[in-house]
Design an enzyme around this catalytic site. Sequence first.
Site, short mmCIF file in Angstrom:
data_model
loop_
_atom_site.label_atom_id
_atom_site.label_comp_id
_atom_site.label_asym_id
_atom_site.label_seq_id
_atom_site.Cartn_x
_atom_site.Cartn_y
_atom_site.Cartn_z
N LYS A 100 0.71 -0.99 0.26
CA LYS A 100 0.38 -0.13 -0.22
C LYS A 100 0.61 1.49 0.23
O LYS A 100 0.33 2.58 -0.62
CB LYS A 100 -1.16 0.03 1.23
CG LYS A 100 -0.01 -0.37 2.68
CD LYS A 100 -0.73 -1.64 2.81
CE LYS A 100 0.43 -2.44 3.41
NZ LYS A 100 -0.11 -3.21 4.21
N VAL A 127 -5.41 -2.79 0.22
CA VAL A 127 -6.45 -2.84 1.14
C VAL A 127 -7.50 -3.74 1.72
O VAL A 127 -7.71 -4.58 0.53
CB VAL A 127 -7.33 -1.36 0.49
CG1 VAL A 127 -8.27 -1.52 1.33
CG2 VAL A 127 -6.49 -0.34 -0.21
N ILE A 131 -9.97 -9.28 1.38
CA ILE A 131 -11.70 -8.16 1.59
C ILE A 131 -11.68 -8.03 -0.16
O ILE A 131 -10.35 -7.31 -0.32
CB ILE A 131 -11.81 -7.98 2.01
CG1 ILE A 131 -11.95 -7.80 3.93
CG2 ILE A 131 -12.96 -7.38 1.84
CD1 ILE A 131 -11.68 -7.03 4.61
N GLU A 185 3.33 -4.02 10.58
CA GLU A 185 3.95 -3.53 9.48
C GLU A 185 5.50 -4.28 10.11
O GLU A 185 6.09 -4.05 11.29
CB GLU A 185 3.86 -2.67 9.19
CG GLU A 185 2.22 -2.48 8.51
CD GLU A 185 2.15 -2.51 7.10
OE1 GLU A 185 3.21 -2.78 6.68
OE2 GLU A 185 1.09 -4.25 6.90
N LYS A 200 -4.27 3.67 3.01
CA LYS A 200 -4.94 2.05 2.33
C LYS A 200 -6.64 3.13 2.86
O LYS A 200 -7.51 3.29 1.10
CB LYS A 200 -5.54 0.93 3.63
CG LYS A 200 -4.58 0.08 3.34
CD LYS A 200 -5.00 -0.43 4.87
CE LYS A 200 -3.94 -1.73 4.76
NZ LYS A 200 -3.94 -2.77 6.20
N GLY A 297 -2.35 -11.36 6.68
CA GLY A 297 -2.18 -12.05 7.82
C GLY A 297 -1.76 -12.86 5.89
O GLY A 297 -2.28 -12.44 4.79
N1 HSE Z 1 -0.72 -4.25 8.89
C1 HSE Z 1 -1.27 -4.54 8.08
C2 HSE Z 1 -2.52 -4.75 9.19
C3 HSE Z 1 -1.37 -5.60 7.53
O1 HSE Z 1 -1.99 -4.87 10.37
O2 HSE Z 1 -3.51 -4.74 8.82
C4 HSE Z 1 -2.47 -5.37 6.22
O3 HSE Z 1 -2.20 -4.77 5.31
#
Ligand code: HSE
Length: 401
Positions: A100, A127, A131, A185, A200, A297
């Site tokens: 992203k 994003v 999903i 992250e 996002k 994940g």
């Molecule tokens: N670190 C991000 C989260 C990973 O926890 O949603 C997915 O973009």
Amino acid sequence: MIKMAIMGFGTIGSGVFDVVKKNADILEKNIGEPLEIKYVLDIREFPGQPVQEVLVHDVNTILEDPEVSVVVETMGGVEPAFTFVSGALAAGKSVATSNKELVAQKGVELQQIAREHNVSFLFEASVGGGIPILRPLLTCLTADRIESITGILNGTTNYILTKMDREGWEFADALAQAQAKGYAERKPEADIEGYDACRKIAILASIVLGQKVDYHDVYTEGISKISVTDFTYAHSLGCEIKLLGDFRMVDGRAFVCVAPFLVKAENPLYAVSGVFNGILVHGNMVDDVMFYGRGAGKDATASAVMGDVVEALQNPGKTVYPGWKGESCPLAPQGEAERAFLIRVPEQESQKAQEVFAGARPVKAKIPGEAGFLTEVMSEAAFEEAAAQVTVLSRIRVFEA
Ligand code: HSE
């Protein structure tokens, strides 16, 4: 036989590797030909693992191989991902990415290179993890005027908030668990301070507006100041606390922000817990549509990446999504957004708070030494002006759809 390459063998890249092996039959059926991973690019070695057989350390091996028609980028970060992805697109290879940061920062340039070379640059996985949300916005909902998108867009923070709320975990313990599960992250601030959700919601808003929303222009506040006491107040109001990314059109102006909000029980986002993400889209014809699933994940994100790979391969010689305009869309100032706030002040300033926030009603949470109030709906600027006159222990916005 279609040949693909993966750039970056971390959590998501290894998930993509697994999907290609595990779902080879379904991929072949949907692409029309078998799909083979010819190369995986990473600076590391993986001795004894199947990936070692296809591992390369020089990106040019991929860029210069005409057999590779599609590339997956799962390295993360802007560089060298940008250089590698632009090189792949310029070499006539479609690219699917989960990155992203790359899309939010360099989307315009990469979309242009893709158009120039009649290939696709796709980023469904950037994003909402697994999903499907970008493709539905670009296809199924394309006849609608999208009036708002509100999302729980970060699995790590939603996991942390859920654990703090339901299990009484300390913030640091919940973060460590999220990291161990591969949701977080590399730099925890990206999740905790809302930067990931910011990128996002900027991507979602850019898609809806057809014009770049610069994530630097998006007001962003994370969850690091949320405490267990805040949850006590939230519950007494029948609410949960959720980190929301919100885009909405009000009188023709775009408001975009990321912040923790009190979400009422009647809102479908109230029930979205743990690593799950939820994205509530309001169209002028379709009304409310809710997208729900695993927002982070390995497997879920890899599933979304491979959906893009299949779409790109089903459309050879064509740019599936031409992209948004590069000139940044002006956003409405955050100070002009209107909403109610929960505010907590020291007990001795209770009367003063009621004076400066005319019409605020007390919130009973039985926390010794302090008082809580729910303000009237007011502009953020007016709130800040009033809040400057009292000692604010915490303040949380109240979400109204
Ligand atoms: N670190 C991000 C989260 C990973 O926890 O949603 C997915 O973009």
